[in-house]
Design a protein around this motif. Structure first.
Motif, short mmCIF file in Angstrom:
data_model
loop_
_atom_site.label_atom_id
_atom_site.label_comp_id
_atom_site.label_asym_id
_atom_site.label_seq_id
_atom_site.Cartn_x
_atom_site.Cartn_y
_atom_site.Cartn_z
N GLU A 122 33.27 48.69 39.25
CA GLU A 122 31.40 49.40 39.50
C GLU A 122 31.95 49.00 38.13
OE1 GLU A 122 33.24 53.10 38.93
OE2 GLU A 122 33.84 53.80 40.58
N GLU A 123 30.41 49.18 37.24
CA GLU A 123 30.44 48.87 35.60
C GLU A 123 31.07 49.04 35.22
OE1 GLU A 123 26.37 47.67 32.95
OE2 GLU A 123 26.29 48.84 34.09
N LEU A 124 31.76 48.54 33.80
CA LEU A 124 33.13 48.48 33.23
C LEU A 124 31.97 48.44 31.59
CD1 LEU A 124 36.20 47.93 34.94
CD2 LEU A 124 35.32 50.20 34.00
N THR A 125 31.68 49.63 30.71
CA THR A 125 31.20 48.95 29.54
C THR A 125 32.38 50.00 28.37
OG1 THR A 125 29.52 50.66 29.42
CG2 THR A 125 29.03 48.50 30.74
N LEU A 126 32.27 49.15 27.26
CA LEU A 126 32.83 50.43 25.97
C LEU A 126 32.07 51.46 26.05
CD1 LEU A 126 33.74 47.21 23.73
CD2 LEU A 126 35.63 48.82 24.77
N SER A 127 31.21 51.50 26.33
CA SER A 127 30.36 52.48 25.78
C SER A 127 30.97 53.59 27.40
CB SER A 127 28.72 52.47 26.48
OG SER A 127 27.70 53.17 26.02
N ARG A 128 30.98 53.47 28.12
CA ARG A 128 31.24 54.30 29.40
C ARG A 128 33.32 54.55 29.14
NH1 ARG A 128 31.70 52.60 35.53
NH2 ARG A 128 32.83 54.71 36.66
N LEU A 129 33.97 53.91 28.58
CA LEU A 129 34.76 54.06 28.28
C LEU A 129 34.80 54.70 27.04
CD1 LEU A 129 36.91 50.64 28.47
CD2 LEU A 129 36.42 53.07 30.16
N SER A 130 33.98 54.92 25.96
CA SER A 130 34.15 55.64 24.85
C SER A 130 33.58 56.79 25.07
CB SER A 130 32.71 55.32 24.22
OG SER A 130 32.82 56.13 22.79
N HIS B 264 36.86 42.65 27.31
CA HIS B 264 36.16 42.38 27.93
C HIS B 264 36.72 41.09 28.36
CE1 HIS B 264 31.55 43.68 27.07
NE2 HIS B 264 31.82 43.56 26.05
N ARG B 265 37.56 40.24 27.96
CA ARG B 265 37.89 40.16 28.21
C ARG B 265 39.95 40.42 29.15
NH1 ARG B 265 37.67 33.86 29.06
NH2 ARG B 265 36.76 33.75 26.76
N TYR B 266 39.76 40.95 28.85
CA TYR B 266 40.27 42.34 29.99
C TYR B 266 41.07 42.24 31.08
CZ TYR B 266 44.21 45.32 30.58
OH TYR B 266 45.20 46.26 31.67
N VAL B 267 38.93 43.12 31.32
CA VAL B 267 38.20 43.12 32.48
C VAL B 267 38.54 42.00 32.80
CG1 VAL B 267 36.80 44.50 33.31
CG2 VAL B 267 37.24 45.55 31.80
N GLN B 268 37.95 41.57 32.54
CA GLN B 268 37.73 39.70 33.45
C GLN B 268 39.51 39.28 34.48
OE1 GLN B 268 35.24 36.50 31.92
NE2 GLN B 268 37.24 35.54 31.96
N PHE B 269 40.02 39.37 33.31
CA PHE B 269 41.46 38.82 33.66
C PHE B 269 41.66 40.24 34.80
CE2 PHE B 269 46.09 40.97 32.45
CZ PHE B 269 47.39 39.25 32.84
N ARG B 270 42.18 40.75 34.50
CA ARG B 270 42.60 42.25 35.62
C ARG B 270 41.15 41.94 37.02
NH1 ARG B 270 45.60 43.31 37.53
NH2 ARG B 270 45.92 45.65 37.50
N ARG B 271 40.39 41.55 37.17
CA ARG B 271 39.82 41.29 37.78
C ARG B 271 40.24 40.56 38.82
NH1 ARG B 271 33.29 43.14 35.09
NH2 ARG B 271 33.78 45.20 36.83
N ILE C 293 35.04 40.82 48.86
CA ILE C 293 36.57 40.06 47.60
C ILE C 293 35.14 40.37 45.84
CG2 ILE C 293 38.20 38.99 45.90
CD1 ILE C 293 39.05 38.17 49.01
N SER C 294 34.24 39.68 46.17
CA SER C 294 33.82 39.51 44.26
C SER C 294 33.11 41.16 44.39
CB SER C 294 32.48 38.59 45.10
OG SER C 294 31.42 38.57 44.05
N GLU C 295 32.26 41.53 45.01
CA GLU C 295 31.91 42.88 45.09
C GLU C 295 33.18 43.63 44.42
OE1 GLU C 295 29.70 44.89 48.60
OE2 GLU C 295 28.00 42.58 47.75
N ARG C 296 34.08 44.04 45.84
CA ARG C 296 34.87 44.81 45.11
C ARG C 296 35.82 44.88 44.07
NH1 ARG C 296 38.98 45.64 49.57
NH2 ARG C 296 37.88 46.59 51.22
N VAL C 297 35.78 43.39 43.11
CA VAL C 297 36.27 43.81 42.02
C VAL C 297 35.00 43.45 40.99
CG1 VAL C 297 38.33 41.88 42.24
CG2 VAL C 297 36.22 40.73 42.11
N GLY C 298 34.20 43.88 41.20
CA GLY C 298 32.96 44.27 40.35
C GLY C 298 31.99 43.36 39.94
N TYR C 299 31.41 41.60 41.29
CA TYR C 299 31.14 40.83 40.45
C TYR C 299 29.93 41.06 41.69
CZ TYR C 299 33.81 38.97 37.11
OH TYR C 299 34.32 38.23 36.40
N ARG C 300 28.63 41.40 41.21
CA ARG C 300 27.63 42.32 42.21
C ARG C 300 27.26 39.98 43.38
NH1 ARG C 300 29.82 45.23 42.57
NH2 ARG C 300 29.99 47.34 42.24
#
Length: 295
Positions: free
Chosen positions: A208-216, A239-246, A264-271
């Protein structure tokens, strides 16, 4: 975990013997199997850790019935009667797939030599002495799933030092299961526990789309404070951490599944598959197709 009131009819229980599973002096057996309706209710003379890898169904343990779904872990001690059943008789469209790690009791004494924490040693001793009851827990953050994937891959493909590698992975599994089992409910003011929950949330929502605003909003911390926590505890920006985990998850999917690169691209959040290919090559030094052929 949902426990259902209904039970399946009392059936004859068979006993599975470890001699049928353990081979070449290896004290572990790992498989990934679709469940059906042919397997009998059974107990066994070994310990069993089971992870629900896909689908939904039911787990009959003794006189109790549990509704199960992907992401759940079960521990079954020696002598406990159980059996899995899929949710539907149409197992091709609605499968229930489980990963099993069967453990010879003598392995616990061997791996205890790798452990120094007295609480963990006590837990291993309880397992060996039959003092631990069966239990189930959710897999927060997919840690258990990743360990089962690594165990299955090493068991099926092997290599130099494979026995030792499998035992090292099993120690990691024991430690992770202990942490999951002992983790207390989150309490206000426990920053590390709360931030750990944030990391778990990230892992569970990589598609899904992950943002600092959402986590906040989820954590009730400010975006600025969250960024500081990421830098302090992961040594990476958010942002680096999310990319690393993806990228980590995409590598696991490339080596462990037959999914297409686009899926796989979609499974890890890249449309946008172009963005995925660019980030993957920059991070891994090769294309996803090249990575898959090297694994």
């Amino acid at each position: 975990m949902e426990t259902l009131s209904r039970t399946q009819p009392k059936l004859h229980t068979e006993t599975y013997r470890g001699d049928s599973f353990f081979r070449d002096d290896l004290l572990l057996y790992v498989n990934r199997v679709p469940e059906g309706f042919a397997a009998p209710q059974h107990d066994h003379d070994f310990l069993e850790f089971t992870y629900i890898a896909e689908g939904t169904g039911y787990h009959y343990i003794g006189n109790e019935t549990y509704a199960v779904r992907r992401g759940q872990l079960f521990f079954l001690p020696i002598g406990v009667s159980h059996v899995f059943r899929p949710h539907s008789s149409n197992t091709k469209k609605q499968p229930l797939i489980v990963c099993n790690c069967l453990v010879h009791p003598s392995l616990l004494e061997r791996v205890a030599g790798f452990v120094s924490d007295p609480d963990i040693l006590g837990y291993i001793a309880n397992l060996a002495e039959g003092q631990e009851q069966y239990f189930t827990r959710p897999d927060a953050g997919e840690t258990i799933e990743q360990l089962f994937q690594a165990l299955h891959r090493e068991y099926t493909l092997g290599g130099e030092g494979s026995h030792d590698y499998l035992y090292a992975l099993f120690v990691q599994l024991l430690l992770s299961v202990y942490r999951v089992k002992q983790r207390p409910p989150q309490r206000a003011g426990q920053t590390l526990d709360a931030f750990s929950a944030v990391l778990d949330y990230v892992d569970q929502h990589l598609s899904e789309e992950l943002t600092l605003s959402r986590l906040s909003r989820m954590s009730r911390w400010s975006e600025r404070h969250l960024q500081r926590l990421f830098l302090r505890h992961t040594e990476q920006s958010f942002h680096r951490y999310v990319q690393f985990r993806r990228m980590q998850k995409s590598c696991a999917l490339l080596s462990g599944t037959q999914l297409t690169v686009a899926a796989i691209s979609e499974r890890v959040g890249y449309r946008d598959i172009g963005s995925f290919l660019s980030v993957f090559k920059r991070t891994m030094g090769m294309t996803p197709g090249q990575y898959r052929t090297t694994r």
